[in-house]
Write a protein that holds these residues in place. Structure first.
Motif, short mmCIF file in Angstrom:
data_model
loop_
_atom_site.label_atom_id
_atom_site.label_comp_id
_atom_site.label_asym_id
_atom_site.label_seq_id
_atom_site.Cartn_x
_atom_site.Cartn_y
_atom_site.Cartn_z
N VAL A 23 0.49 -1.21 -0.38
CA VAL A 23 -0.36 -0.22 -0.09
C VAL A 23 0.80 1.25 0.26
CG1 VAL A 23 -1.47 1.29 2.09
CG2 VAL A 23 -2.28 -1.27 0.86
N GLY A 24 1.81 1.20 0.97
CA GLY A 24 2.85 2.34 0.78
C GLY A 24 3.46 2.69 -0.68
N PHE A 25 3.87 1.63 -1.12
CA PHE A 25 4.28 1.90 -2.53
C PHE A 25 3.69 1.55 -3.58
CE2 PHE A 25 6.12 0.42 -6.59
CZ PHE A 25 7.32 0.89 -6.38
N ALA A 26 2.49 1.38 -3.39
CA ALA A 26 1.27 1.88 -4.54
C ALA A 26 0.94 3.76 -4.38
CB ALA A 26 -0.11 0.76 -4.05
N VAL A 232 1.17 -4.82 -5.72
CA VAL A 232 0.89 -4.04 -6.86
C VAL A 232 0.66 -3.69 -8.28
CG1 VAL A 232 1.80 -1.17 -7.49
CG2 VAL A 232 2.21 -2.64 -5.30
N PHE A 233 1.24 -4.92 -9.21
CA PHE A 233 1.18 -4.85 -10.61
C PHE A 233 -0.46 -5.05 -10.56
CE2 PHE A 233 5.43 -3.19 -10.87
CZ PHE A 233 5.02 -3.10 -11.83
N ILE A 234 -0.44 -6.97 -9.62
CA ILE A 234 -2.06 -7.20 -9.80
C ILE A 234 -2.98 -6.46 -9.27
CG2 ILE A 234 -2.92 -9.53 -8.25
CD1 ILE A 234 -0.14 -10.60 -8.26
N GLY A 235 -2.30 -5.70 -8.10
CA GLY A 235 -3.90 -5.17 -7.68
C GLY A 235 -3.88 -3.54 -8.42
N ALA A 243 -3.68 -3.05 -4.34
CA ALA A 243 -2.60 -3.61 -3.89
C ALA A 243 -2.69 -4.27 -2.30
CB ALA A 243 -1.81 -2.41 -3.76
N PHE A 244 -3.92 -3.78 -1.75
CA PHE A 244 -3.77 -4.35 -0.19
C PHE A 244 -4.81 -5.20 -1.11
CE2 PHE A 244 -6.94 -4.89 2.90
CZ PHE A 244 -5.93 -4.46 3.70
#
Ligand SMILES: Nc1ncnc2c1ncn2[C@@H]1O[C@H](COP(=O)(O)OP(=O)(O)OP(=O)(O)O)[C@@H](O)[C@H]1O
Ligand SMILES: [Mg+2]
Lengths: 297, 238
Positions: A23-26, A232-235, A243-244
């Motif tokens: 989540v932070g990276f997203a 992140v990519f999947i989300g 992402a979460f």
């Protein structure tokens, strides 16, 4: 069935750590398009700095954790303020920024390893952390329950901030049209600091948990980062909710797979599944979903 | 309507002196000079790539200048930051994407809000009535014309003294073009707002502007009150 539920619980715990990092990276990547790989150093930095605060300064565990958290957030903010922004002003972006970020990760990682050695740096928060909570035939520790609770609360708070507050809307605005933020007279630098502070806070929470649970080790930041990137990519890039959910799903999948395959094979299997998904739908799972209502012009 | 707009009101609100600026390493503005007085309505014309957008962007501090000077009310803003220039009462409706697609109309307008509040949300919604019922709609889901009205509204929410519009009517249907032109004219006449309008449509420009400036190769080739120029003359310079 019992085993399945226990693995599910373990999966939610692992998923929570991934979710915090992801989540932070997203948030950061969605708003700035910075491939901020030094996010991994913020994660491990939080753990290492907390350990240093207990071992070298003799601070109690809880205080040391707070110190680690704050310093790690400052590290994230310092990276954007003193590294990425001056670099961007000179036209550096994309791959150049990634390389600089990677360099920062290597430097920070090595500084900690030189000081603390390669042994796991264990953060001691007190006996409560590893105490098991009886739950019939399953079990979770107090630390695990606290992690899951903190993850859910932090994520919900982030969503509320993003959608309901002025600061959150500024982040949304910046992620869609950074130049127009300037045109309406806002300082982009402030948005960047806000985004990196929030994103780093998430990674730092994860780093503290890992340091208290298994201890922080060289390379651990990178491992968690890679799994989180997958999430992140999947989300769907830019979606903190995506992402979460994807991070939780990866954590659960990785643990449930243990019913069929050995532990050392779960990550490779997940990687292969990830590659298949990305090949089918490069935009992640959101690429498979229908776009929202569109008014006829 | 004829609020006897005095011709020589004060000295220059905006003064551009011999400005040079590059875009992507290529010289675009090449010694451009232009004075704009308080309360003027200046149309800036020029063919594609002449440097019109670059001029507006340089005025707002988005494109750095290499040499020359820009003064606003006598104050040097040549290398001032964009937020500072915006704070001194300059607003730009950029040629593209002058809004946040991923936010609602209301949120977009809120981001414009600042300054004296001389122009209120109600004033803006009165100028563009279609936005009245669409406060909660995401701008990204609106038609091109509606988005352009949002873009102009955001700029107006800051009650600017100097409003710069970069080809606001491109791609709009004819009745919307007229709406946009009328709004620009009204802001100038009723609110005394100074307007710089970049446009392709020469005929429309001659109807609304008080002065015409033509840019060619990054310099001003013609600068006249509208009464003194004809469309043909302008065409020859483009
Ligand atoms: N992002 C960019 N990268 C490279 N060149 C650019 C870029 N933006 C503008 N230019 C070049 O700068 C020059 C001036 O562009 P500018 O946008 O100021 O022209 P303009 O008069 O506004 O044209 P138009 O009527 O097409 O909007 C043009 O030659 C254009 O090709
Ligand atoms: Mg242009």
């Amino acid at each position: 069935m019992n085993l399945f539920i226990q693995l599910l619980l373990n999966g939610v715990v692992a998923g929570s750590v991934y979710a915090l990092v992801a989540v932070g990276f997203a948030l950061i990547f969605g708003a700035t398009s910075h491939f901020h790989i030094a996010h991994a150093a913020v994660f491990s930095g939080a753990g290492y700095l907390a350990v240093i605060a207990t071992q070298n300064l003799g601070l109690p565990g809880g205080v040391a954790a707070a110190v680690g958290l704050i310093l790690a957030v400052l590290l994230g903010v310092a990276l954007v303020r003193f590294l990425y922004t001056p670099l961007g002003r000179r036209g550096g972006q994309g791959f150049v920024l990634f390389l600089v970020s990677l360099g920062a990760l290597v430097v920070v990682d090595n500084l900690f390893t030189i000081n603390l050695g390669a042994r796991p740096a264990q953060l001691s928060l007190g006996g409560w952390f590893h105490r098991a909570i009886p739950m019939g035939s399953w079990s979770m520790t107090v630390g695990q329950v606290a992690l899951v609770a903190i993850t859910v609360v932090a994520f919900t708070a982030l969503l509320l901030v993003l959608t309901k507050t002025r600061a959150g809307k500024l982040i949304t605005a910046y992620s869609g049209n950074p130049e127009f933020v300037e045109i309406v007279g806002r300082r982009p630098q402030r948005v960047l600091v806000l985004v990196y502070a929030a994103g780093s806070l998430f990674a730092a929470l994860a780093g503290l948990y890992v340091a208290a649970d298994t201890g922080m080790q060289p390379g651990l930041g990178e491992t968690f980062f890679i799994i989180s990137i997958m999430a992140v990519f999947i989300g769907g890039i830019g979606s903190v909710t995506g992402a979460f959910i994807a991070a939780m799903a990866l954590g659960v999948l990785q643990n449930v797979l243990l019913m069929r395959i050995d532990a050392e094979w779960t990550l490779p299997v997940i990687f292969v599944l990830f590659l298949v998904l990305i090949t089918v739908s490069p935009a992640g799972l959101s690429g498979l979903k229908l776009t929202s209502r569109r008014r006829p012009a | 309507m004829s609020t006897s707009a005095p011709e020589k009101v004060t000295n220059a609100l905006l003064s551009v002196q011999d400005v040079h600026a590059d875009v992507a390493g290529q010289p675009v503005l090449q010694g451009l000079s232009l004075d704009v007085r308080e309360g003027e309505f200046v149309a800036v014309l020029g063919h594609n790539g002449a440097g019109k957008s670059t001029l507006l962007r340089a005025l707002l501090g988005l494109t750095p200048t290499k040499s020359g000077s820009i003064h606003l009310r006598g104050e040097d803003i040549t290398s001032a930051s964009t937020p500072r220039i915006v704070d001194s009462g300059v607003a730009l409706v950029p040629q593209q994407r002058g809004y946040f697609e991923n936010l609602s109309v209301n949120d977009n307008l809120s981001f414009g809000e600042r300054g004296s509040g001389r122009i209120t949300r109600a004033d803006v919604l009165e100028m563009f009535p279609i936005l009245q019922t669409r406060g909660d709609q995401l701008v990204g889901t609106m038609s091109g014309g509606q988005r352009q009205m949002v873009a102009i509204s955001i700029a107006l929410m800051s009650s600017p003294d100097l409003l710069m519009l970069d080809e606001p009517s491109v791609g709009l249907q004819p009745n919307l073009v007229d709406t946009v032109m009328q709004v620009a004219q009204r802001l100038n006449a009723e609110y005394g707002m100074t307007v710089i309008l970049v446009e392709q449509n020469i005929e429309k420009v001659l109807q609304v502007a008080k002065r015409v400036a033509v840019i060619n190769r990054g310099r001003i080739m013609l600068d006249q009150p509208v009464e003194k120029v004809t469309a043909d003359e302008i065409w020859r310079l483009l």
